[in-house]
Scaffold this active site. Structure first.
Site, short mmCIF file in Angstrom:
data_model
loop_
_atom_site.label_atom_id
_atom_site.label_comp_id
_atom_site.label_asym_id
_atom_site.label_seq_id
_atom_site.Cartn_x
_atom_site.Cartn_y
_atom_site.Cartn_z
N GLY A 279 0.80 -1.21 0.00
CA GLY A 279 0.00 0.00 0.00
C GLY A 279 0.84 1.27 0.00
O GLY A 279 0.32 2.36 0.20
N LYS A 280 2.14 1.15 -0.24
CA LYS A 280 2.99 2.33 -0.28
C LYS A 280 2.76 3.11 -1.59
O LYS A 280 2.78 4.34 -1.60
CB LYS A 280 4.46 1.92 -0.16
CG LYS A 280 4.80 1.23 1.15
CD LYS A 280 6.23 0.69 1.16
CE LYS A 280 6.54 -0.04 2.45
NZ LYS A 280 7.91 -0.63 2.44
N ILE A 281 2.59 2.38 -2.67
CA ILE A 281 2.19 2.97 -3.95
C ILE A 281 0.75 2.55 -4.19
O ILE A 281 0.41 1.37 -4.07
CB ILE A 281 3.10 2.50 -5.09
CG1 ILE A 281 4.54 2.92 -4.82
CG2 ILE A 281 2.63 3.07 -6.42
CD1 ILE A 281 5.52 2.43 -5.87
#
Length: 312
Positions: A279-281
């Site tokens: 979920g970082k990108i």
């Protein structure tokens, strides 16, 4: 015509007088391997810089300042292309060495390191740095540390204090433009070692490492959009990308310049697709990785993009 074969490779045609952006465009026409990736990285970086809602993060690792790449980072800060900078302590140490008037020197990787040791010369692959530079650094930084207020101070605020006493370099430019510089592995550097020396005799000042997290997380929670350029990997890469883990936000654009392999499981070589699983990108976010020596890819990325922006 096959449905997957509708974009033919164009042969690269060199010509005298090509600009950097024209070079990159020709590489895009060929479109193969990391030359093609570099072309796409310039496209993504241009989109990142031209979006007024974008908060722009920059991660810096590897021995970039000794290799002469610090001027690129300073220029990007000057032009408003970096809103948040995260760096290794080593790069900031070498930035400070240059800023106080010392120099790194061209050397030879095929040398006698025992002889260099006897001559008090430190080697970073084919870059030489005499011990005298660290002696001058010690004189300067101990004066800075001695002048710190008798209260806890975050590492980013300490770096701001250092930058305010310099005229050139990354820290000086960041201080001038009020850009936060985070160094989550500050202890892993000569600046950290010098602070340890200072602490042996002066107990009045405490470095507050977690204090930086409050400021950084506030930025992460409040971004409209976020983009990042990651030079190398390691702590700056993770420290930058993990900012979104506690929020509902995610990075929209990420460009990664690395020489590390993804199949060994290390973060420095991890693909940006992998970052999507965390979920970082975000879903629909665009990440481009260019594998290669960042002393080649970073100057081309920065210069080609600046050329495009100035034409606009």
């Amino acid at each position: 015509m096959h449905k997957h074969c509708n974009d033919p490779v164009k042969q690269f045609i060199p010509r005298a007088g090509m600009t950097v952006n024209e070079l990159v465009s020709e590489m895009g026409g060929a479109g193969a391997y990391n030359g093609g990736s570099l072309f796409h990285a310039v496209d993504v970086y241009e989109k990142m810089l031209t979006d007024p809602d974008m908060t722009k993060f920059f991660g810096l690792s590897g021995a970039m300042v000794p290799a002469g790449m610090g001027g690129i980072v300073s220029t990007l800060i000057e032009k408003g292309h970096i809103d948040v900078l995260t760096s290794t302590g080593a790069n900031l140490t070498h930035d400070l060495i240059e800023a106080i008037g010392c120099h790194h020197y061209h050397g030879n990787a095929e040398c006698d390191d025992i002889e260099l040791r006897k001559e008090e010369i430190n080697r970073i692959y084919d870059i030489f740095l005499p011990n005298e530079a660290y002696e001058e650094l010690e004189d300067f930084i101990q004066d800075v540390y001695t002048g710190l207020p008798e209260q806890p101070i975050t590492i980013s605020k300490l770096l701001r204090v250092i930058g305010e006493q310099l005229d050139t370099g990354i820290l000086a430019t960041a201080a001038k433009h009020e850009i936060p510089v985070y160094c989550p592995a500050f202890q892993d550097s000569v600046l950290g070692l010098q602070y340890w020396m200072f602490s042996q005799f002066h107990k009045k000042t405490i470095l507050d490492a977690i204090g930086d997290m409050h400021e950084l997380m506030n930025t992460a929670f409040n971004v409209k959009k976020a983009g990042a350029v990651l030079v190398g990997g390691g702590v700056p890469k993770n420290f930058t990308l993990q900012t979104m883990l506690m929020t509902e936000n995610a990075f929209t654009y990420v460009v990664q310049l690395t020489g590390d392999r993804p199949d060994l499981g290390g973060l420095s070589g991890a693909t940006l697709d992998e970052a999507k699983s965390w979920g970082k990108i975000g879903e629909g976010g665009i990440g481009v990785t260019v594998y290669g020596d960042a002393t080649i890819t970073l100057p081309i990325l920065a210069t080609a993009t600046l050329e495009r922006l100035e034409k606009k």
